[in-house]
Scaffold this motif. Structure first.
Motif, short mmCIF file in Angstrom:
data_model
loop_
_atom_site.label_atom_id
_atom_site.label_comp_id
_atom_site.label_asym_id
_atom_site.label_seq_id
_atom_site.Cartn_x
_atom_site.Cartn_y
_atom_site.Cartn_z
N THR A 1 0.92 -1.27 -0.10
CA THR A 1 0.06 0.16 -0.10
C THR A 1 0.95 1.17 -0.18
O THR A 1 0.46 2.10 -0.47
CB THR A 1 -0.88 -0.01 1.11
OG1 THR A 1 -0.25 -0.01 2.39
CG2 THR A 1 -1.91 -1.04 1.30
N THR A 2 1.96 1.00 0.71
CA THR A 2 2.85 2.24 0.88
C THR A 2 3.42 2.49 -0.65
O THR A 2 3.70 3.59 -1.11
CB THR A 2 3.86 2.39 1.72
OG1 THR A 2 3.18 1.78 3.24
CG2 THR A 2 4.71 3.46 1.99
N HIS B 1 1.39 4.31 -2.96
CA HIS B 1 1.27 5.54 -2.70
C HIS B 1 2.21 6.36 -3.18
O HIS B 1 2.14 7.42 -3.95
CB HIS B 1 1.16 5.81 -1.13
CG HIS B 1 0.80 7.15 -0.77
ND1 HIS B 1 1.90 8.03 -0.39
CD2 HIS B 1 -0.31 8.00 -0.62
CE1 HIS B 1 1.17 9.25 -0.25
NE2 HIS B 1 0.11 9.40 -0.24
N SER C 1 2.15 9.26 -6.34
CA SER C 1 2.01 10.56 -5.62
C SER C 1 2.07 11.44 -6.61
O SER C 1 2.57 11.50 -7.79
CB SER C 1 3.46 10.55 -4.88
OG SER C 1 3.49 11.87 -4.41
#
Length: 183
Positions: free
Chosen positions: A47-48, A51, A55
């Motif tokens: 999930t990171t 992201h 971005s």
């Protein structure tokens, strides 16, 4: 504009993850990552990572190395010029021996290029030059070499073959007989 950044971020992250998956840490360093960054990226959950990839803030910078770009362009131009020279020599009847000596092409590569260019090859004994043709070739060769001794001998021979409507191989043989091979 953020779409472009998203694509760059996404592309860079995919490349870094690909390199990490294959154990190529040096490639990650070459992409601009420090050892600490590599370690952090390896430990992030999906999930990171998603992201980061999506971005809207650009964390990837694209920079053109103009020195390298100019070198690559110059090399590509030299390669293109060499290809034109090879094709010209073949169309003028250069033998496999000439192609090997001047361009490093072996017989099979020369034969393939002839087929691609639809150049018919003649079987049997090659035609010989008449005495008048021999004199004309040698006189014109001497003139071409005298006018510009720094000119590429192969280019001068091809010009001579075009002017005299004689095979480059016959021109080569004549020049080699009296003055040495150019390549």
């Amino acid at each position: 504009m953020t779409t472009t950044f998203n694509l760059l971020n996404h592309a860079m992250l995919n490349q870094v993850l690909y390199e990490l998956r294959h154990g190529r840490l040096q490639r990650c360093r070459a992409l601009g990552l420090a050892d600490e960054d590599i370690e952090v990226l390896q430990s992030l959950p999906p999930t990171t990572l998603s992201h980061l990839a999506h971005s809207s803030i650009a964390w990837v910078e694209v920079k053109v190395d103009t020195t390298v770009l100019r070198r690559l362009i110059a090399q590509a131009e030299r390669d293109e010029q060499n290809e034109r020279l090879i094709n010209r020599a073949l169309k003028l009847g250069a033998s496999s021996s000439i192609m090997y000596r001047c361009f490093g092409l072996d017989h099979s590569e020369t034969a393939l290029r002839r087929r691609v260019l639809k150049i018919e090859t003649h079987r049997g004994r090659p035609v010989q030059l008449s005495e008048a043709q021999e004199h004309a070739v040698w006189n014109r060769w001497s003139q071409l070499r005298g006018d510009d001794p720094d000119n590429d001998p192969l280019d001068a021979m091809m010009m001579l073959a075009e002017e005299q409507h004689i095979s480059l191989t016959l021109i080569w043989q004549q020049i080699e007989l009296y003055g040495g091979a150019p390549c």
